[in-house]
Write an enzyme that holds these catalytic residues in place. Sequence first.
Site, mmCIF file in Angstrom:
data_model
loop_
_atom_site.group_PDB
_atom_site.id
_atom_site.type_symbol
_atom_site.label_atom_id
_atom_site.label_comp_id
_atom_site.label_asym_id
_atom_site.label_seq_id
_atom_site.Cartn_x
_atom_site.Cartn_y
_atom_site.Cartn_z
ATOM 1 N N SER A 468 -2.324 10.789 1.388
ATOM 2 C CA SER A 468 -3.400 11.555 2.076
ATOM 3 C C SER A 468 -3.827 10.454 3.255
ATOM 4 O O SER A 468 -3.174 10.222 4.207
ATOM 5 C CB SER A 468 -4.437 11.921 1.302
ATOM 6 O OG SER A 468 -5.140 12.830 1.788
ATOM 7 N N ASP A 479 2.962 4.360 14.600
ATOM 8 C CA ASP A 479 3.147 5.060 15.686
ATOM 9 C C ASP A 479 2.619 4.094 17.081
ATOM 10 O O ASP A 479 3.375 4.307 18.142
ATOM 11 C CB ASP A 479 2.529 6.374 15.771
ATOM 12 C CG ASP A 479 2.983 7.223 14.860
ATOM 13 O OD1 ASP A 479 4.480 7.179 14.540
ATOM 14 O OD2 ASP A 479 2.491 8.402 14.476
ATOM 15 N N LYS A 493 1.542 13.589 0.766
ATOM 16 C CA LYS A 493 0.333 14.484 0.714
ATOM 17 C C LYS A 493 -0.117 14.709 2.153
ATOM 18 O O LYS A 493 -1.027 14.081 2.336
ATOM 19 C CB LYS A 493 -0.561 14.094 -0.353
ATOM 20 C CG LYS A 493 -1.318 15.184 -0.850
ATOM 21 C CD LYS A 493 -2.396 15.780 -0.014
ATOM 22 C CE LYS A 493 -3.314 17.051 -0.596
ATOM 23 N NZ LYS A 493 -4.435 17.310 0.325
#
Length: 695
Positions: A468, A479, A493
């Site tokens: 999560s 990224d 998740k």
Amino acid sequence: MSPSVIMQRIAAMAVCLLISIPALAEITPTAEDAQASREVAQSIRFGHYEDINFDEAWSRKAFARMLEMMDPQHLYLLSTDIERFGDLRTGFNQAMEQGELERVYAFYGLFQSRLEQRLEWLIAQLEANPTFDYTGNERLAFEGEVSNWVDEFSELDPVWTKRMKNAALTQKLTEPNIDDAEINRRLVNRYRDQLNRVRQTNNEDVLSLFLGAATSSIDPHTEYMSPDQSESFDIQMRLSLEGIGAMLQSEDEYVKVAQLVPGGPAERSGQLHPADRIIAVGQGDSGDMTSVVSMRLDDVVKLIRGPKGSTVRLEVIPARALDVTQTRTVTITRDTVNLEDQAAKSDVIEVQRNGHTERVGVITVPAFYVDFDAWQAGQANYRSTTRDVAALIEKLKAQNVQGIVLDMRGNGGGALQEANSMVGLFIDRGPTVQVRDARGRINLYGDTDRGVAWDGPLTVLINRLSASASEIFAGAIQDYGRGLVLGSRSFGKGTVQTLSDLSHGELRMTRAKFYRISGESTQERGVEPDITFPTLFSDEEIGESALPNALPWDTVRPVNYRRYGNLDASLPTLRDQHAVRAAQNPNFRYLQREASLLKTLREQNTSVSLNLEQRRREMQAQEAEQLALENSRRQALGLETLASWTETLDDDDTATQSDSPINQAQLQESAEILLDYAQLTGQLRDTNVASTKAP
């Protein structure tokens, strides 16, 4: 929402599993039940992230899900029972939308009668035949012993006889000195206790089964919670529950550890691990233990929960065990879990390089937390993950560290705002995560504050239990090219749930989905590390992809963001350097070989022998292989070898123990990789730390 909470709620919905479903000959749906069903249907139709159409195809899927939850191994219901209520295949949707639950409750009543009939049969068999013959060639399959529904009750008798014999054989192998009379007494008591429990039902159990089948056929995180379940959920969210700090779920006839609460008694003890199965519970330091095999989850939780300072004993089948007879008993002192127990903390790892001692900071982040009460009250110094990590960074700067490792293994998530703001400690403004709602609208969240708390080399260490919010953080760092992500694939998740009140109970429903700024979802696939470490966690047992009807991975349009570094250019060299060290590191070699061995043994071992001597030989052969691996590691490290594989369970080195040798080896290697990267990119500084010759 963290997977610890996710798994807690999934577990709560599984009270209907197998023998855990109580009896119900005369229970009928109430007006409250019907209204709750209608409200759940309406809420899902108009509010769920997916476009749900309660058509015939959905009805068939939900009915199949209910059968799977009631009788997953085809051990109770008959083919004629299912055909008798075959109208529910196409009428499940109408029952839910209109609140017409009479047929559902009647089907449950039939299932209940089959369940009681089987338990009574088991007791009668044990009383008539108190001993078993352990000299034959029979085997019991772990799964698929009955591949389809049978026509006659008696057709299941041979399977149940083998299951009963296996239960007896397990006790004989676990306690070699036990006599047949005691085994028989225990089994009779076990089945009588189960029969008593299944005769203590109410309509809430049936409603939870029915709505649980409906919601879990859509996705694993949408669920109806009865008033009692809602109360337990509220207690857990406040972290004021007095117990051992473990999230449990039902799996077949066992209760399995799904997640350990960071800082909780179980996690601190190092004795309990995710995927361990609990088979008995005892109170205090001595006395009889209560078998919890086939016990409903709520009752197991009540046995384990207790006042702060008291002790509970758990007999468990370790996750690494390949046979149900390989058990051990652990003792844990109950306690409450406080915010302070989950707070971030720091340490310094020293790495010897070129005759110098280089320092690397480690910040352990067990969860993303915030003191909401203090924050809402406007207090200036409220506790939060971001604030604590920022302070720890300043502390590490003063210690002249070359870089920072963020250890997020086992971080099940928490407050999204904290994951978002913590990314801002390492980037100078920019987007961090995209959230897409049911209408397709995308909200972009990001860091708006200028400046960074740390601009030096950075790595993020994750594992299968990182989920999560921790996946959002790791994905953003990856990224941006702001740091390396190391470890094993994360949980996956990537959905957002909201909790809403019903006239009777509550509904937790998936309303949105997380996406990285690259446009990729974290759902199901998780975050893939730049450099992968071996792991003993099985993706088939732990993770979003292991949950029924998990929503799929997909993408949205990427957003504009700046890249901080060209990690891709460095990765081939970093991976080569890591591979050389890993090949020379006994702990890494052990992890690789143990993971491979466990995978092979699980694929090969699809059944167990019911011949006592053959079973012993099979167990000994498996244990010998695992013991040889462990002792090979110990010899390479100059440690004393062990005489039996059971000793490795008492000295467990799985990845949930923060101070275990293997965990420390992963941290040490993360520091090595960070220094490799700093050196490759010219960021390795002369810190003028007291240099020492490498030994």
